[in-house]
Design an enzyme around this catalytic site. Structure first.
Site, PDB file in Angstrom:
ATOM      1  N   ARG A 163      17.647 -16.496  32.396  1.00 33.64           N
ATOM      2  CA  ARG A 163      16.389 -17.214  32.104  1.00 33.64           C
ATOM      3  C   ARG A 163      15.537 -16.463  31.077  1.00 33.64           C
ATOM      4  NH1 ARG A 163      18.886 -20.240  34.735  1.00 33.64           N
ATOM      5  NH2 ARG A 163      18.149 -21.798  36.228  1.00 33.64           N
ATOM      6  N   SER A 235      12.252 -24.616  38.516  1.00 37.21           N
ATOM      7  CA  SER A 235      12.012 -23.392  39.291  1.00 37.21           C
ATOM      8  C   SER A 235      10.797 -22.679  38.721  1.00 37.21           C
ATOM      9  CB  SER A 235      13.209 -22.451  39.201  1.00 37.21           C
ATOM     10  OG  SER A 235      14.369 -23.077  39.696  1.00 37.21           O
ATOM     11  N   GLU A 331       8.656 -17.980  35.936  1.00 36.14           N
ATOM     12  CA  GLU A 331       9.665 -18.354  34.941  1.00 36.14           C
ATOM     13  C   GLU A 331       9.090 -19.170  33.774  1.00 36.14           C
ATOM     14  OE1 GLU A 331      12.233 -19.661  32.575  1.00 36.14           O
ATOM     15  OE2 GLU A 331      11.914 -21.249  34.029  1.00 36.14           O
TER      16      GLU A 331
HETATM   17  N1  EPU Z   1      16.917 -22.216  49.680  1.00 29.64           N
HETATM   18  C1  EPU Z   1      16.200 -22.278  50.846  1.00 29.64           C
HETATM   19  N2  EPU Z   1      15.011 -22.939  50.838  1.00 29.64           N
HETATM   20  C2  EPU Z   1      14.511 -23.526  49.717  1.00 29.64           C
HETATM   21  C3  EPU Z   1      15.244 -23.453  48.522  1.00 29.64           C
HETATM   22  C4  EPU Z   1      16.457 -22.788  48.524  1.00 29.64           C
HETATM   23  O1  EPU Z   1      16.607 -21.774  51.885  1.00 29.64           O
HETATM   24  O2  EPU Z   1      13.425 -24.095  49.801  1.00 29.64           O
HETATM   25  C5  EPU Z   1      18.237 -21.546  49.679  1.00 29.64           C
HETATM   26  C6  EPU Z   1      19.343 -22.600  49.536  1.00 29.64           C
HETATM   27  O3  EPU Z   1      19.745 -23.112  50.769  1.00 29.64           O
HETATM   28  C7  EPU Z   1      20.449 -21.815  48.891  1.00 29.64           C
HETATM   29  C8  EPU Z   1      19.702 -20.799  48.033  1.00 29.64           C
HETATM   30  O4  EPU Z   1      18.370 -20.731  48.549  1.00 29.64           O
HETATM   31  O5  EPU Z   1      21.207 -21.123  49.846  1.00 29.64           O
HETATM   32  C9  EPU Z   1      19.695 -21.132  46.550  1.00 29.64           C
HETATM   33  O6  EPU Z   1      19.102 -22.415  46.370  1.00 29.64           O
HETATM   34  P1  EPU Z   1      19.634 -23.447  45.257  1.00 29.64           P
HETATM   35  O7  EPU Z   1      21.102 -23.544  45.327  1.00 29.64           O
HETATM   36  O8  EPU Z   1      18.825 -24.678  45.387  1.00 29.64           O
HETATM   37  O9  EPU Z   1      19.351 -22.738  43.877  1.00 29.64           O
HETATM   38  P2  EPU Z   1      18.117 -21.897  43.391  1.00 29.64           P
HETATM   39  O10 EPU Z   1      18.435 -20.444  43.409  1.00 29.64           O
HETATM   40  O11 EPU Z   1      16.926 -22.318  44.150  1.00 29.64           O
HETATM   41  C10 EPU Z   1      18.844 -21.898  40.855  1.00 29.64           C
HETATM   42  C11 EPU Z   1      18.142 -22.120  39.552  1.00 29.64           C
HETATM   43  C12 EPU Z   1      17.973 -23.612  39.280  1.00 29.64           C
HETATM   44  C13 EPU Z   1      19.366 -24.227  39.218  1.00 29.64           C
HETATM   45  C14 EPU Z   1      20.097 -23.950  40.552  1.00 29.64           C
HETATM   46  C15 EPU Z   1      21.521 -24.392  40.500  1.00 29.64           C
HETATM   47  C16 EPU Z   1      16.696 -20.226  39.088  1.00 29.64           C
HETATM   48  C17 EPU Z   1      15.292 -19.700  39.060  1.00 29.64           C
HETATM   49  N3  EPU Z   1      16.841 -21.475  39.539  1.00 29.64           N
HETATM   50  O12 EPU Z   1      17.975 -22.415  41.885  1.00 29.64           O
HETATM   51  O13 EPU Z   1      17.374 -23.771  38.008  1.00 29.64           O
HETATM   52  O14 EPU Z   1      19.305 -25.620  39.005  1.00 29.64           O
HETATM   53  O15 EPU Z   1      20.093 -22.523  40.833  1.00 29.64           O
HETATM   54  O16 EPU Z   1      22.240 -23.581  39.625  1.00 29.64           O
HETATM   55  O17 EPU Z   1      17.610 -19.516  38.723  1.00 29.64           O
HETATM   56  C18 EPU Z   1      15.319 -24.036  36.830  1.00 29.64           C
HETATM   57  O18 EPU Z   1      15.548 -22.968  36.291  1.00 29.64           O
HETATM   58  O19 EPU Z   1      14.277 -24.696  36.572  1.00 29.64           O
HETATM   59  C19 EPU Z   1      16.229 -24.532  37.850  1.00 29.64           C
HETATM   60  C20 EPU Z   1      15.991 -25.630  38.555  1.00 29.64           C
END
Ligand code: EPU
Length: 336
Positions: A163, A235, A331
């Site tokens: 990012r 995010s 971010e």
């Molecule tokens: N989780 C929770 N509670 C929540 C949100 C997430 O427990 O409210 C847990 C989920 O269950 C999962 C883990 O956290 O085990 C990761 O969550 P998720 O797979 O939704 O991905 P993320 O880490 O929240 C990242 C990126 C997203 C991208 C997704 C998929 C960043 C900051 N965010 O989100 O990117 O779409 O992975 O690759 O790296 C963005 O940058 O705007 C964005 C949406």
């Protein structure tokens, strides 16, 4: 070039934050670059606005706003190892991904449905479901306002990391990204490492790029709010990276901690999980709040300002610090 004073930016940022630009110029053709250089030189400070999907805009934006609306997609070269495709900065990202897929130029399907423009994509090195933009960038064509010339920066010179890129760190007002050249790999192979994708029912047996695209769209629609319906900038925090010792200590205390090995003894923690554990999911503070299905996404229920978002973000950051001793980093780009 179209230039306007006192422009309402509320509908030009996906957060829907109330914001006005003192001075705004629309850029939609490379032939305008010399004239734009003169305007920018006279104005002093400049802020480049693409789709407005990764910014927190102040109520009054003081720098000259350059709104990028240039269009055009071309196949530059069909090499045995890659299609080299160029897109102008003002193209909508998702439409570009879809167009590539229709032409048989696969490799961007994991990045489907990300809001924003092609020109903004390298700034934060967009990434999702196992693919980051930097893996697909051949080079970035950018106008350098300090040197008054157009430059082609190969991917290796863009300072890409998670990012992040040089476009976030070089002095404000240095670059205007004009176009991006992509190298889309041949032969194509699906990237299905991300847990959500691996588990997706559509993706059994032989998989093509369209199926990956459909699966990513479905997952995103389930988890992430549509900015057209509920203002947001994706995010709001980066997933923090910590040393293994810190991650082990945290996991001893919180067995459910979600973390990923990123090599070199470092682990990425799921910030969404940390925020969720602090009880923030679905909470509201006046006009703004935390999304009910994804704690990493802050939302504007209507009428929110940058100040409202900052207050909420600070409270979340303080809570995560208190509970886990982990520092969250914002971010989206903060526009003064
Ligand atoms: N989780 C929770 N509670 C929540 C949100 C997430 O427990 O409210 C847990 C989920 O269950 C999962 C883990 O956290 O085990 C990761 O969550 P998720 O797979 O939704 O991905 P993320 O880490 O929240 C990242 C990126 C997203 C991208 C997704 C998929 C960043 C900051 N965010 O989100 O990117 O779409 O992975 O690759 O790296 C963005 O940058 O705007 C964005 C949406």
């Amino acid at each position: 070039m179209n230039r306007q004073c006192d422009v309402d930016l509320t509908s030009f940022n996906t957060f829907g934050l109330c914001s006005r630009a003192r001075d705004l110029v629309v850029f939609d053709d490379v032939a305008q670059l010399p004239a734009l250089q003169a305007v920018v030189q006279q104005a002093g400070e400049v802020f480049v606005l693409g789709g407005g999907s990764n910014v927190v805009l102040a109520a009054q934006v003081e720098p000259l706003v350059v709104k990028v609306q240039s269009r055009g997609i071309h196949l530059l070269e069909s090499r045995p190892d890659a299609y080299i495709v160029q897109a102008q900065a003002g193209e909508a990202w998702h439409d570009f991904v879809q167009h590539c897929l229709e032409q048989g130029w696969s490799g961007l399907e994991n990045l489907a449905l990300i809001p924003g423009t092609v020109g903004a994509a390298p700034v934060q090195n967009i990434g999702a479901y196992g693919v980051e933009l930097e893996q697909r960038v051949h080079s970035v064509l950018a106008w350098n306002f300090k040197q008054a010339r157009l430059m082609e920066l190969p991917a290796a010179q863009c300072g890409f990391s998670y990012r992040d890129s040089r476009f976030k760190h070089d002095p404000a007002g240095t670059w205007l990204i004009v176009a991006v050249r992509f190298a889309l790999p041949r032969p194509w192979a699906p990237v299905l490492d991300y847990p959500d994708l691996r588990q997706h029912s559509v993706l059994g047996g032989a998989v093509d790029a369209q199926a990956v695209f459909d699966a990513v769209c479905q997952i995103r629609r389930q988890k992430l709010p549509d900015p057209a319906v509920l203002g947001n900038a994706g995010s709001f925090f980066k997933n923090p990276v910590v040393p293994q010792a810190q991650r082990d200590a945290l996991r001893a205390q919180w067995p459910g901690l979600v973390s990923y090995d990123v090599g070199q003894g470092l682990y990425k923690l799921a910030a969404g999980w940390l925020i969720d554990q602090c009880g923030w999911k679905g909470r509201r503070d006046g006009a703004v709040g935390v999304h009910e299905r994804q704690a990493l996404v802050l939302v504007n229920h209507g009428g929110g300002t940058a100040q409202d978002i900052e207050r909420l973000a600070q409270a979340i950051r303080a809570d995560v610090r208190r509970h886990f001793g982990v520092e969250l980093e914002q971010e989206p780009v903060q526009v003064p």
